[in-house]
Design an enzyme around this catalytic site. Structure first.
Site, PDB file in Angstrom:
ATOM      1  N   TYR A 134       2.437   1.797   7.503  1.00 45.79           N
ATOM      2  CA  TYR A 134       3.695   1.331   7.340  1.00 45.79           C
ATOM      3  C   TYR A 134       4.521   2.516   8.097  1.00 45.79           C
ATOM      4  O   TYR A 134       5.731   3.143   7.183  1.00 45.79           O
ATOM      5  CB  TYR A 134       4.064   1.362   5.766  1.00 45.79           C
ATOM      6  CG  TYR A 134       3.564  -0.266   5.408  1.00 45.79           C
ATOM      7  CD1 TYR A 134       2.909  -0.740   5.952  1.00 45.79           C
ATOM      8  CD2 TYR A 134       2.901  -0.428   3.953  1.00 45.79           C
ATOM      9  CE1 TYR A 134       2.033  -1.505   5.700  1.00 45.79           C
ATOM     10  CE2 TYR A 134       2.955  -1.028   3.634  1.00 45.79           C
ATOM     11  CZ  TYR A 134       1.778  -2.230   4.136  1.00 45.79           C
ATOM     12  OH  TYR A 134       1.410  -3.208   3.737  1.00 45.79           O
ATOM     13  N   THR A 135       4.865   2.641   9.056  1.00 39.24           N
ATOM     14  CA  THR A 135       5.685   3.785   9.586  1.00 39.24           C
ATOM     15  C   THR A 135       5.968   3.238  11.189  1.00 39.24           C
ATOM     16  O   THR A 135       5.527   2.386  11.488  1.00 39.24           O
ATOM     17  CB  THR A 135       4.599   5.287  10.000  1.00 39.24           C
ATOM     18  OG1 THR A 135       5.322   6.061  10.316  1.00 39.24           O
ATOM     19  CG2 THR A 135       3.954   4.651  10.483  1.00 39.24           C
TER      20      THR A 135
END
Length: 224
Positions: A81-82
């Site tokens: 999640y970046t």
């Protein structure tokens, strides 16, 4: 006002207050969580329009504070999640841990996938360890409450992968293990290596196919 800020305000005002979120046992391995866990993905990845870095920090702080006050203290994050230019999702969760204390939170994190790779699976022992260590560093903690394999690699044996994850439990770096998007056969094979506390799978009015084989398997094995 950004969509993200508006959504965070809506949650904090209309959802988390003034109700108290009840708690439930997740599976049969002793993990107890709020009935509603807070998925943090949208703060920094996937959903558009994405916030600015400043908005991400502000929204996360307000959202996590409201969630904690209502007893919704389980945060679901992930190594993948970046988004460039935004704080890593795990870092946002790490800031909440630093502000309120590790004992206030149940941290659920996912490893085993890297979308910059093709195929995206990174589940050999050294790859899983590297992702876990990076996640722990960003979170600012030495353990994860529920460590979830983010989709099993079809090219590897789930038994071999679970042996690696079970080693993380023995080391104290994970307290419980879970699987995301696994088949009933994979769940059964994995559970035989080390108890699975929970699975992550879409289940809604629209998606009911797991009722045929997966749900009976998890109920038989005592998996949440």
């Amino acid at each position: 006002v950004s969509t993200q800020s508006t959504w965070g305000h809506f949650l904090s005002v209309y959802f988390f207050s003034p109700m108290e979120v009840p708690r439930r046992a997740l599976g049969s391995q002793g993990l107890v969580v709020p009935a509603v866990c807070l998925g943090t993905m949208g703060l920094s990845w996937a959903y558009h329009p994405l916030p600015s870095a400043e908005e991400a920090h502000g929204c996360a702080e307000a959202l996590f504070d409201a969630a904690l006050a209502a007893g919704c203290n389980a945060l679901v994050t992930g190594w993948i999640y970046t988004t460039p230019g935004l704080p890593h999702n795990e870092e946002l969760v790490g800031r909440a841990i630093a502000r309120h204390g590790r004992d206030k939170w149940i941290v659920i994190d996912k490893i085993g996938v890297d979308l910059s790779c093709s195929p995206p699976f990174v589940q050999r022992p050294e790859q899983l360890r590297a992702q876990l260590e990076e996640s722990l560093a960003r979170l600012g903690t030495d353990y994860i409450d529920l460590l979830v394999l983010n989709r099993p690699d079809p090219a590897l044996s789930i038994v071999d992968t679970m042996q690696v994850l079970a080693g993380f439990v023995r080391e104290g770096k994970a307290r419980h293990l879970g699987l995301s998007e696994a088949s009933a056969a994979e769940i059964r094979a994995a559970h035989a290596v080390h108890p699975i506390a929970a699975i992550e799978q879409e289940y809604s009015l629209y998606t009911r196919d797991l009722e045929a084989g997966l749900l009976p398997t998890t109920r038989e094995l005592g998996i949440g």
